[in-house]
Motif scaffolding. Structure first.
Motif, mmCIF file in Angstrom:
data_model
loop_
_atom_site.group_PDB
_atom_site.id
_atom_site.type_symbol
_atom_site.label_atom_id
_atom_site.label_comp_id
_atom_site.label_asym_id
_atom_site.label_seq_id
_atom_site.Cartn_x
_atom_site.Cartn_y
_atom_site.Cartn_z
ATOM 1 N N THR A 93 0.836 -1.197 0.000
ATOM 2 C CA THR A 93 0.000 0.000 0.000
ATOM 3 C C THR A 93 0.870 1.246 0.000
ATOM 4 O OG1 THR A 93 -1.743 -1.155 1.229
ATOM 5 C CG2 THR A 93 -1.847 1.240 1.177
ATOM 6 N N GLN A 94 0.645 2.080 -0.986
ATOM 7 C CA GLN A 94 1.296 3.395 -1.036
ATOM 8 C C GLN A 94 0.170 4.413 -0.993
ATOM 9 O OE1 GLN A 94 4.098 1.908 -4.504
ATOM 10 N NE2 GLN A 94 4.929 3.809 -3.643
ATOM 11 N N THR A 95 0.068 5.126 0.093
ATOM 12 C CA THR A 95 -1.101 5.967 0.336
ATOM 13 C C THR A 95 -0.989 7.360 -0.271
ATOM 14 O OG1 THR A 95 -0.160 6.647 2.439
ATOM 15 C CG2 THR A 95 -1.680 4.767 2.472
ATOM 16 N N GLN A 96 0.184 7.726 -0.764
ATOM 17 C CA GLN A 96 0.382 9.070 -1.297
ATOM 18 C C GLN A 96 0.400 9.011 -2.824
ATOM 19 O OE1 GLN A 96 4.115 8.697 0.483
ATOM 20 N NE2 GLN A 96 3.835 10.313 2.000
ATOM 21 N N PRO A 97 -0.692 9.379 -3.473
ATOM 22 C CA PRO A 97 -0.671 9.342 -4.944
ATOM 23 C C PRO A 97 0.329 10.335 -5.514
ATOM 24 C CG PRO A 97 -2.904 9.594 -4.104
ATOM 25 C CD PRO A 97 -1.984 9.777 -2.938
ATOM 26 N N GLY A 98 0.451 11.510 -4.840
ATOM 27 C CA GLY A 98 1.375 12.524 -5.328
ATOM 28 C C GLY A 98 1.997 13.276 -4.177
ATOM 29 N N MET A 99 3.257 13.685 -4.385
ATOM 30 C CA MET A 99 3.980 14.447 -3.363
ATOM 31 C C MET A 99 4.761 15.549 -4.043
ATOM 32 S SD MET A 99 4.035 13.072 -0.121
ATOM 33 C CE MET A 99 5.698 13.289 0.530
ATOM 34 N N PHE A 100 4.908 16.675 -3.332
ATOM 35 C CA PHE A 100 5.761 17.749 -3.801
ATOM 36 C C PHE A 100 6.867 17.964 -2.768
ATOM 37 C CE2 PHE A 100 3.530 19.433 -7.458
ATOM 38 C CZ PHE A 100 2.242 18.968 -7.275
ATOM 39 N N VAL A 101 8.049 18.292 -3.267
ATOM 40 C CA VAL A 101 9.148 18.600 -2.352
ATOM 41 C C VAL A 101 10.010 19.692 -2.982
ATOM 42 C CG1 VAL A 101 10.691 16.823 -3.297
ATOM 43 C CG2 VAL A 101 11.016 17.612 -0.946
ATOM 44 N N GLN A 102 10.534 20.540 -2.141
ATOM 45 C CA GLN A 102 11.416 21.602 -2.596
ATOM 46 C C GLN A 102 12.801 21.007 -2.875
ATOM 47 O OE1 GLN A 102 9.637 24.619 -2.278
ATOM 48 N NE2 GLN A 102 11.116 25.605 -3.633
ATOM 49 N N GLU A 103 13.426 21.512 -3.918
ATOM 50 C CA GLU A 103 14.791 21.086 -4.231
ATOM 51 C C GLU A 103 15.677 21.234 -2.993
ATOM 52 O OE1 GLU A 103 16.339 23.421 -7.387
ATOM 53 O OE2 GLU A 103 17.818 21.929 -8.024
ATOM 54 N N LYS A 104 16.545 20.250 -2.779
ATOM 55 C CA LYS A 104 17.522 20.189 -1.684
ATOM 56 C C LYS A 104 16.899 19.754 -0.350
ATOM 57 C CE LYS A 104 20.443 23.690 -3.797
ATOM 58 N NZ LYS A 104 21.059 25.023 -3.685
ATOM 59 N N GLU A 105 15.585 19.617 -0.306
ATOM 60 C CA GLU A 105 14.956 19.118 0.908
ATOM 61 C C GLU A 105 14.884 17.597 0.876
ATOM 62 O OE1 GLU A 105 14.892 22.573 2.494
ATOM 63 O OE2 GLU A 105 13.665 21.080 3.540
ATOM 64 N N ALA A 106 14.626 17.000 2.041
ATOM 65 C CA ALA A 106 14.417 15.555 2.120
ATOM 66 C C ALA A 106 12.923 15.248 2.009
ATOM 67 C CB ALA A 106 14.969 15.020 3.434
ATOM 68 N N VAL A 107 12.627 14.054 1.518
ATOM 69 C CA VAL A 107 11.227 13.650 1.379
ATOM 70 C C VAL A 107 11.097 12.175 1.734
ATOM 71 C CG1 VAL A 107 11.471 13.099 -1.090
ATOM 72 C CG2 VAL A 107 9.212 13.674 -0.166
ATOM 73 N N THR A 108 9.971 11.822 2.334
ATOM 74 C CA THR A 108 9.701 10.430 2.698
ATOM 75 C C THR A 108 8.479 9.929 1.938
ATOM 76 O OG1 THR A 108 10.611 10.686 4.925
ATOM 77 C CG2 THR A 108 9.119 8.838 4.564
ATOM 78 N N SER B 214 17.556 6.063 1.346
ATOM 79 C CA SER B 214 17.591 5.161 2.490
ATOM 80 C C SER B 214 16.196 4.598 2.697
ATOM 81 C CB SER B 214 18.089 5.872 3.753
ATOM 82 O OG SER B 214 17.237 6.947 4.082
ATOM 83 N N LEU B 215 16.167 3.435 3.288
ATOM 84 C CA LEU B 215 14.896 2.766 3.520
ATOM 85 C C LEU B 215 14.666 2.712 5.024
ATOM 86 C CD1 LEU B 215 13.702 -0.308 1.471
ATOM 87 C CD2 LEU B 215 13.080 -0.019 3.876
ATOM 88 N N ASN B 216 13.608 3.312 5.475
ATOM 89 C CA ASN B 216 13.250 3.316 6.889
ATOM 90 C C ASN B 216 12.370 2.099 7.151
ATOM 91 O OD1 ASN B 216 12.541 3.816 9.491
ATOM 92 N ND2 ASN B 216 11.627 5.818 9.134
ATOM 93 N N PHE B 217 12.997 1.035 7.634
ATOM 94 C CA PHE B 217 12.341 -0.253 7.785
ATOM 95 C C PHE B 217 11.855 -0.414 9.222
ATOM 96 C CE2 PHE B 217 11.040 -4.382 7.077
ATOM 97 C CZ PHE B 217 11.807 -5.380 7.681
ATOM 98 N N GLN B 218 10.528 -0.488 9.393
ATOM 99 C CA GLN B 218 9.957 -0.705 10.718
ATOM 100 C C GLN B 218 9.131 -1.982 10.637
ATOM 101 O OE1 GLN B 218 8.398 2.750 12.790
ATOM 102 N NE2 GLN B 218 9.345 4.088 11.266
ATOM 103 N N LYS B 219 9.769 -3.073 11.034
ATOM 104 C CA LYS B 219 9.200 -4.401 10.829
ATOM 105 C C LYS B 219 7.894 -4.598 11.582
ATOM 106 C CE LYS B 219 11.016 -9.090 10.530
ATOM 107 N NZ LYS B 219 12.257 -9.891 10.727
ATOM 108 N N ALA B 220 7.836 -4.138 12.815
ATOM 109 C CA ALA B 220 6.638 -4.346 13.630
ATOM 110 C C ALA B 220 5.444 -3.608 13.043
ATOM 111 C CB ALA B 220 6.901 -3.887 15.059
ATOM 112 N N ARG B 221 5.717 -2.492 12.410
ATOM 113 C CA ARG B 221 4.643 -1.705 11.800
ATOM 114 C C ARG B 221 4.426 -2.096 10.349
ATOM 115 N NH1 ARG B 221 5.606 4.529 12.798
ATOM 116 N NH2 ARG B 221 3.573 4.545 11.779
ATOM 117 N N LYS B 222 5.262 -3.002 9.853
ATOM 118 C CA LYS B 222 5.209 -3.424 8.452
ATOM 119 C C LYS B 222 5.251 -2.222 7.516
ATOM 120 C CE LYS B 222 3.149 -7.951 9.121
ATOM 121 N NZ LYS B 222 2.077 -8.907 8.779
ATOM 122 N N SER B 223 6.240 -1.409 7.753
ATOM 123 C CA SER B 223 6.412 -0.265 6.861
ATOM 124 C C SER B 223 7.843 -0.227 6.324
ATOM 125 C CB SER B 223 6.064 1.042 7.557
ATOM 126 O OG SER B 223 7.081 1.449 8.431
ATOM 127 N N ALA B 224 7.977 0.290 5.137
ATOM 128 C CA ALA B 224 9.272 0.337 4.444
ATOM 129 C C ALA B 224 9.330 1.631 3.651
ATOM 130 C CB ALA B 224 9.423 -0.870 3.529
#
Lengths: 116, 115
Positions: B5-20, B65-75
């Motif tokens: 499941t990917q809940t974000q159909p679209g995302m915007f981010v400013q250049e040089k910023e980080a995004v998840t 990088s991949l933020n892996f949280q196994k108990a929450r089943k998120s990647a």
């Protein structure tokens, strides 16, 4: 360059026709997967071959068939084409059995099929 | 039930910023792999990063990088220092088991990087 070659890149054909999509996997990769990507369906797995044998089947229509040859290249045959078959068809390959979760699949550039 | 499941159909981010980019998965297997792919407008699928279910450390590949949280089943995929060339569709995928079974993909997130 992923090392996976798909031909042709583009294909336009009429309804009711039959087409063949070809895929050459990366050198040494034994697994070949076919995926269909359409706008409303995302990436749908169709079929997998491993070293010449069918390994797994997904949402592949009966009008579609595939095979993997002794040299490991694969062909996807689509027949009695309908407008709804218009999509980007990907071939991917991966190495043999390895560790947890397998290895990444490398994708070809895709064949964009347009049925008119 | 959807496996990815990917809940974000679209995302915007400013250049040089980080995004998840979020990804949750569903499996009863203990052994599985999680993958992220990038699909630019040209259409090709580019492998970015892999995380095995037994890996204790989060995977990193350059700015990814991949933020892996196994108990929450998120990647979740984290892209640091976003660049204009990062604008693309991003797909999360999973392979269950220790064999090369087919990857199952989420529906993707379209990332747009703004100058």
């Amino acid at each position: 360059d992923s090392g996976v070659t798909q031909t042709p890149k583009h294909l336009i054909t009429a309804t009711g026709q039959r087409v063949t999509l070809r895929c050459s996997p990366r050198s040494g990769d034994l697994s070949v997967y076919w995926y269909q990507q359409s706008l409303d369906q995302g990436l749908q797995f169709l079929i997998q071959y491993y070293n010449g044998e069918e390994r797994a089947k997904g949402n592949i229509l009966e009008r579609f068939s595939a095979q993997q040859f002794p040299d490991l290249h694969s062909e996807l045959n689509l027949s009695s084409l309908e407008l709804g078959d218009s999509a980007l068809y990907f071939c991917a390959s991966s190495a043999g059995i390895t560790g947890v979760g397998g290895t990444e699949a490398f994708f070809g550039q895709g064949t964009r099929l347009t049925v008119v | 039930a959807q496996k990815i499941t990917q809940t974000q159909p679209g995302m915007f981010v400013q250049e040089k910023e980080a995004v998840t980019l979020d990804c949750t998965y569903d499996t009863s297997d203990q052994s599985y792999g999680l993958f992220w792919y990038k699909q630019p407008s040209s259409g090709e699928m580019i492998f970015l990063i892999y995380q095995g279910s037994y890996d204790e450390q989060n995977a990193t590949e350059g700015r990814y990088s991949l933020n892996f949280q196994k108990a929450r089943k998120s990647a979740n995929l984290v892209i640091s220092a976003s660049q204009l060339g990062d604008s693309a569709m991003y797909f999360c995928a999973m392979r269950e088991g220790a064999r090369n079974t087919p990857l199952v993909f989420g529906k993707g997130t379209r990332l747009s990087v703004i100058a």
